[in-house]
Write an enzyme that holds these catalytic residues in place. Structure first.
Site, PDB file in Angstrom:
ATOM      1  N   ASP A  93       0.829  -1.214   0.000  1.00 23.74           N
ATOM      2  CA  ASP A  93       0.000   0.000   0.000  1.00 23.74           C
ATOM      3  C   ASP A  93       0.861   1.261   0.000  1.00 23.74           C
ATOM      4  O   ASP A  93       0.499   2.274  -0.596  1.00 23.74           O
ATOM      5  CB  ASP A  93      -0.924  -0.013   1.237  1.00 23.74           C
ATOM      6  CG  ASP A  93      -2.218   0.758   1.012  1.00 23.74           C
ATOM      7  OD1 ASP A  93      -2.373   1.393  -0.043  1.00 23.74           O
ATOM      8  OD2 ASP A  93      -3.078   0.745   1.911  1.00 23.74           O
ATOM      9  N   HIS A 124      -7.933  -1.858   8.755  1.00 26.25           N
ATOM     10  CA  HIS A 124      -6.975  -1.185   7.864  1.00 26.25           C
ATOM     11  C   HIS A 124      -7.388   0.282   7.774  1.00 26.25           C
ATOM     12  O   HIS A 124      -8.372   0.618   7.108  1.00 26.25           O
ATOM     13  CB  HIS A 124      -7.033  -1.871   6.489  1.00 26.25           C
ATOM     14  CG  HIS A 124      -6.174  -1.260   5.422  1.00 26.25           C
ATOM     15  ND1 HIS A 124      -4.986  -1.824   5.002  1.00 26.25           N
ATOM     16  CD2 HIS A 124      -6.317  -0.133   4.681  1.00 26.25           C
ATOM     17  CE1 HIS A 124      -4.450  -1.077   4.044  1.00 26.25           C
ATOM     18  NE2 HIS A 124      -5.238  -0.039   3.828  1.00 26.25           N
ATOM     19  N   CYS A 181      -3.803   8.685  -0.679  1.00 25.27           N
ATOM     20  CA  CYS A 181      -5.116   8.599  -1.271  1.00 25.27           C
ATOM     21  C   CYS A 181      -5.129   9.524  -2.471  1.00 25.27           C
ATOM     22  O   CYS A 181      -4.782  10.702  -2.347  1.00 25.27           O
ATOM     23  CB  CYS A 181      -6.132   9.039  -0.224  1.00 25.27           C
ATOM     24  SG  CYS A 181      -7.754   9.359  -0.902  1.00 25.27           S
TER      25      CYS A 181
END
Lengths: 316, 316
Positions: free
Chosen positions: A19, A210, A243
């Site tokens: 990630d 998460h 993000c």
């Protein structure tokens, strides 16, 4: 109001090389990825999400998934996981000998279409095909529910819808569930309720939380989950990740900040925090930019400072 | 494990022009300070810590304390506070017509000597002299206990010692108490215990929590305090502030991130979050550097995004 009990032990699951790296501006060379994973293998984390077996066109930073998965040293105390978006990725992850496959879809239909290019039914069909393909392989199958705490297109997702999807994951044959706050929209009250609702419905099915720190609530959300007995957390060294809808915002919950908070509260994680801090402090050199992690900058709460010169010690 | 109740209303107390500005690399011109405070006066915050009446040699950034205190527009719904380190500062704050004086000493003797150049008894004598000087003046007197959650020189401070000092504050004639995590060492378990201990011993004496986000736990600590009924929080617009022992670390709890978390949890604050975000987003221009606040960058959780082109809306 009485204080909730915290779990006796919390599992830390490192996701930095998946990630964290997938959104980095540049490709981290394969050898450096392997070295980072090998170093993380000795910190005491329970799981490492090594990479994602995804199309190199979709995520160029992880185009070396198979090389990384085959190149790492395996510590038998650590579960090595790969994210897989589809059957082809799952097959590659099984071929690479991963301990666990992490399957993912979004509870928000719009997000699933945007992110996975699949309808929910197509995603679930894909899950069943992976379960079939994994038969006879010792690999565990975890299912992640993305946008479980909100979708950037649709907004809040009803708790019943999230739990109904978890039910379908388990029916399809997955072994454990991750509730993912994909774009950092969760708040602590919502987290407490969803974790409590999950526990009430699914008992001891292993549950991972998460969280992203996009709006500063990462550790507060972790605290709210802990208070409901959650004991498995994904986190990213240095807080890498991010993000696409929040340029400049922080990424995943910071592994070393989460471990530090747990340690300060007396909740054991088995993680060697000084070693983790060393690795976090190496990231700016490795990646060429500052990291969101705070404890790497400030030091641990217990790291005391010398008294400034000229200060008379009190008589006490 | 049942979820604690949250308070029915939370008071937001803005400290950016005091705790935030005092550590800034450059002096913010008096007119800009006044304009910022006047804008904050209309956001719905309960209190504003306007400035500190401290020696200009100690804190050059606040050398214009009297001008600022006299220059601001006063909204009758807001309590205007000044920090005062001693009787001289208190007299100046009273002369400037402040609604509240915030007196401060550290529960750690070493920190009090280093920071205030006074022994604890000298500090308490000073408090009594200020109480005397304020007689007949309508100003309220708040007492802050610095290093209440840990001292960077001495380490953890026993809860009994903190509460015993609060007792002495009240005996000296102060009206309310702030527990301050001066260098960001608090953890949520400790916060929950100390707030519960304070409530058990002092009932309805107004209590403010003053947290720093130095180690990333600011909002988690606020959550732990909320769960024990705490309903007054200091916070700093944009997260300005900081800690001399943690260069590069974040400052005070971020006002807009705290308000956002509370709003998302359904806890009213009376604060106009969009207006607060506008002001936070103006800080980088005003100060010439980025700010730690996350919601100013990421937007609110409820700010949805357009669906990317090419995504087929689901049939549901």
């Amino acid at each position: 109001m009485s204080r909730a009990e915290f779990p006796a032990y919390v599992h830390i699951q490192e996701v930095v090389t998946r990630d964290g790296l997938q959104i980095e501006p540049r490709f981290l060379p394969t050898g450096q990825k392997i070295a980072l994973i090998d170093a993380l293998s000795d910190t005491g984390v329970s799981k490492i999400e090594v990479t994602s077996f995804v199309s190199p066109k979709a995520v160029p930073n992880l185009a070396d998934a198979a090389e990384v998965a085959r190149g790492i040293r395996r510590n038998p105390a650590v579960t090595y996981v790969a994210l897989v978006p589809n059957l082809r990725g799952a097959q590659a992850a099984l071929d690479a000998g991963m301990d666990e496959l992490n399957l993912v879809m979004s509870v928000s239909e719009t997000h699933n279409l945007a992110n996975m290019r699949m309808t929910p039914e197509q995603s679930l069909d894909g899950f069943r095909a992976i379960v079939e393909a994994a038969k006879g392989n010792p690999a565990r199958l975890n299912g992640s529910i993305a946008t479980a705490f909100g979708c950037p297109f649709e907004g809040a997702q009803p708790q019943d819808k999230v739990l109904a999807l978890a039910e379908r994951y388990l029916e399809a044959g997955l072994h454990s569930i991750t509730l993912a706050d994909t774009t950092g929209m969760a708040n602590p009250r919502q987290v407490g309720r969803l974790v409590a609702g999950f526990r009430a419905r699914f008992g001891e099915v292993p549950l991972t939380l998460h969280f992203h720190n996009t709006r500063g609530m990462g550790l507060a959300n972790a605290l709210a989950a802990l208070e409901q007995g959650a004991d498995r957390f994904d986190a990213s060294l240095g807080g890498l990740g991010g993000c696409p809808f929040a340029p400049g915002a922080t990424g995943n919950v910071v592994t070393e900040d989460l471990v530090h908070m747990l340690e300060e509260m007396g909740v054991p994680t088995g993680v060697d925090l000084p070693r983790l801090l060393e690795l976090a402090r190496g990231l700016p050199v490795l990646l060429g930019h500052d990291i969101p992690g705070q404890v790497a900058k400030a030091g641990r709460s217990g790291d005391l400072h010398p008294v400034p010169p000229g200060v008379r010690q009190p008589a006490l």
